[in-house]
Enzyme design. Structure first.
Site, short mmCIF file in Angstrom:
data_model
loop_
_atom_site.label_atom_id
_atom_site.label_comp_id
_atom_site.label_asym_id
_atom_site.label_seq_id
_atom_site.Cartn_x
_atom_site.Cartn_y
_atom_site.Cartn_z
N SER A 141 -1.62 31.55 53.65
CA SER A 141 -0.23 31.09 53.59
C SER A 141 0.08 30.27 54.84
CB SER A 141 0.72 32.30 53.55
OG SER A 141 2.05 31.86 53.72
N TYR A 154 3.03 40.79 55.68
CA TYR A 154 2.47 39.73 54.84
C TYR A 154 1.72 38.71 55.71
CZ TYR A 154 2.26 35.79 51.60
OH TYR A 154 1.82 34.75 50.81
N1 LIG Z 1 4.52 31.39 46.08
C1 LIG Z 1 4.52 31.07 47.36
O1 LIG Z 1 5.50 30.53 47.89
C2 LIG Z 1 3.29 31.31 48.21
C3 LIG Z 1 3.24 30.74 49.49
C4 LIG Z 1 2.12 30.94 50.29
C5 LIG Z 1 1.06 31.69 49.79
N2 LIG Z 1 1.12 32.23 48.54
C6 LIG Z 1 -0.04 33.00 48.08
O2 LIG Z 1 -0.57 32.36 46.92
C7 LIG Z 1 -1.23 33.32 46.09
C8 LIG Z 1 -0.74 33.17 44.65
O3 LIG Z 1 0.62 33.48 44.60
P1 LIG Z 1 1.61 33.03 43.41
O4 LIG Z 1 2.72 32.30 44.05
O5 LIG Z 1 0.82 32.41 42.32
O6 LIG Z 1 2.19 34.47 43.01
P2 LIG Z 1 2.23 35.26 41.63
O7 LIG Z 1 3.00 36.50 41.91
O8 LIG Z 1 2.67 34.37 40.53
O9 LIG Z 1 0.68 35.64 41.39
C9 LIG Z 1 0.00 36.64 42.10
C10 LIG Z 1 -0.89 37.40 41.11
O10 LIG Z 1 -1.66 38.39 41.82
C11 LIG Z 1 -1.77 39.51 40.94
N3 LIG Z 1 -2.06 40.76 41.64
C12 LIG Z 1 -1.27 41.44 42.50
N4 LIG Z 1 -1.85 42.60 42.84
C13 LIG Z 1 -3.02 42.67 42.19
C14 LIG Z 1 -4.06 43.63 42.13
N5 LIG Z 1 -4.01 44.79 42.82
N6 LIG Z 1 -5.14 43.37 41.35
C15 LIG Z 1 -5.20 42.23 40.63
N7 LIG Z 1 -4.26 41.28 40.65
C16 LIG Z 1 -3.17 41.50 41.42
C17 LIG Z 1 -0.40 39.60 40.28
O11 LIG Z 1 -0.44 40.40 39.10
C18 LIG Z 1 -0.07 38.14 40.04
O12 LIG Z 1 -0.43 37.72 38.73
C19 LIG Z 1 -0.93 34.69 46.71
O13 LIG Z 1 -2.06 35.12 47.45
C20 LIG Z 1 0.24 34.41 47.63
O14 LIG Z 1 0.31 35.32 48.70
C21 LIG Z 1 2.22 32.06 47.74
#
Ligand SMILES: NC(=O)c1ccc[n+]([C@@H]2O[C@H](COP(=O)([O-])OP(=O)(O)OC[C@H]3O[C@@H](n4cnc5c(N)ncnc54)[C@H](O)[C@@H]3O)[C@@H](O)[C@H]2O)c1
Length: 253
Positions: A141, A154
């Site tokens: 992130s 986080y």
């Molecule tokens: N959305 C943002 O603004 C943002 C910004 C920076 C980084 N990120 C990172 O990007 C990545 C993707 O995030 P996203 O925005 O697509 O979020 P999202 O919530 O849409 O997707 C995350 C997925 O991870 C899965 N997950 C959670 N715990 C789990 C487990 N124990 N086993 C298997 N799967 C599990 C969830 O079910 C979900 O489908 C993450 O690592 C997040 O930290 C997101």
């Protein structure tokens, strides 16, 4: 130049979520076999119908060693090789002052954001070493470089993922296994609203805090991350390892 991954197998975690699903679709379009891992896989039904045996959907809790090992066994039986591992799964933290953070909250966040990356990487590396090549991609992130208040656990968990990326990049370079990391900025997925403090107005935070914090003036789309992952997994990035690539619209500047 079109990127083709025909004959390769890519594992994508967090595949049922915003970025994960976009990555699954992008890698399938590029010709790869894709193993899609998540605890919530309902969103992948339509892609499964379209791509059939090219897409293996596995319900897996990536914080559990046995669940990760069972998933890798199933992938090996289906495709017989592992070329790419994209660790996209993660959970957010609702902004919380440090003195209010419970040990349980801290450990839950590290369990999926950090421990799961260790478990999947450890499971994938033997295949990659045997094949003499591989690409591991981690999603951390931009908050690691540009923190927001209250995202203490986080940000620490994602900082560990950045460090693990570099540690494995140097360790695995002799085996031609490349390890790189993407730092997304605020992205247009369900997770974005989950970073807000309890009781906050999510829509107003998205517009007034997150979108406005991006110099390029827009939220990052899941496809922007999927495109970066595709490039970094391909031979076009053959000399890239240990890199942390910000796909953040300039938020980290
Ligand atoms: N959305 C943002 O603004 C943002 C910004 C920076 C980084 N990120 C990172 O990007 C990545 C993707 O995030 P996203 O925005 O697509 O979020 P999202 O919530 O849409 O997707 C995350 C997925 O991870 C899965 N997950 C959670 N715990 C789990 C487990 N124990 N086993 C298997 N799967 C599990 C969830 O079910 C979900 O489908 C993450 O690592 C997040 O930290 C997101």
């Amino acid at each position: 130049m079109e990127i083709r991954l025909d004959g390769k197998t890519a594992i994508i975690t967090g595949a049922g979520g915003g970025m994960g699903k976009a990555a699954v679709e992008r890698f399938l379009e590029s010709g790869a076999n894709v193993a899609a891992l998540d605890i919530r896989t309902e969103s992948l039904g339509e892609l499964k119908k379209r791509y059939q045996e090219k897409l293996l959907v596995i319900d897996s809790n990536l914080t559990e060693q046995a669940s990760v090992e069972a998933a890798f066994k199933e992938i090996n039986e289906a495709y017989g090789r592992i070329d790419i591992l994209a660790n996209v799964a993660g959970i957010a933290q609702s902004a919380t002052d440090i003195e209010e953070v419970s040990l349980e909250m801290w450990e839950r966040i590290f369990s999926i954001n950090t421990k799961a990356v260790f478990l999947t990487s450890r499971a994938a590396v033997p295949y990659m070493k045997r094949q003499g090549s591989g690409a591991i991609l981690n999603v951390a992130s931009i908050s690691v470089e540009r923190p927001r208040p209250g995202l203490n656990a986080y940000i620490a968990s994602k900082g560990a993922t950045v460090s693990l990326t570099k540690a494995l990049a140097i360790e695995l370079a002799p085996h031609h296994i490349r390890v790189n990391c993407v730092n997304p900025g605020p992205s247009d997925t369900q997770m974005l609203g989950e970073f807000t403090a309890a009781g906050a107005d999510v829509e107003s935070m998205k517009e007034n805090t997150f979108r406005k914090s991006v110099p390029l003036g827009d939220l990052i789309q899941p496809q922007d991350i999927a495109n970066a992952l595709l490039y970094m997994s391909s031979d076009l990035a053959r000399m890239m390892t240990g890199s942390v690539v910000n796909v953040d619209g300039g938020r980290g500047i």
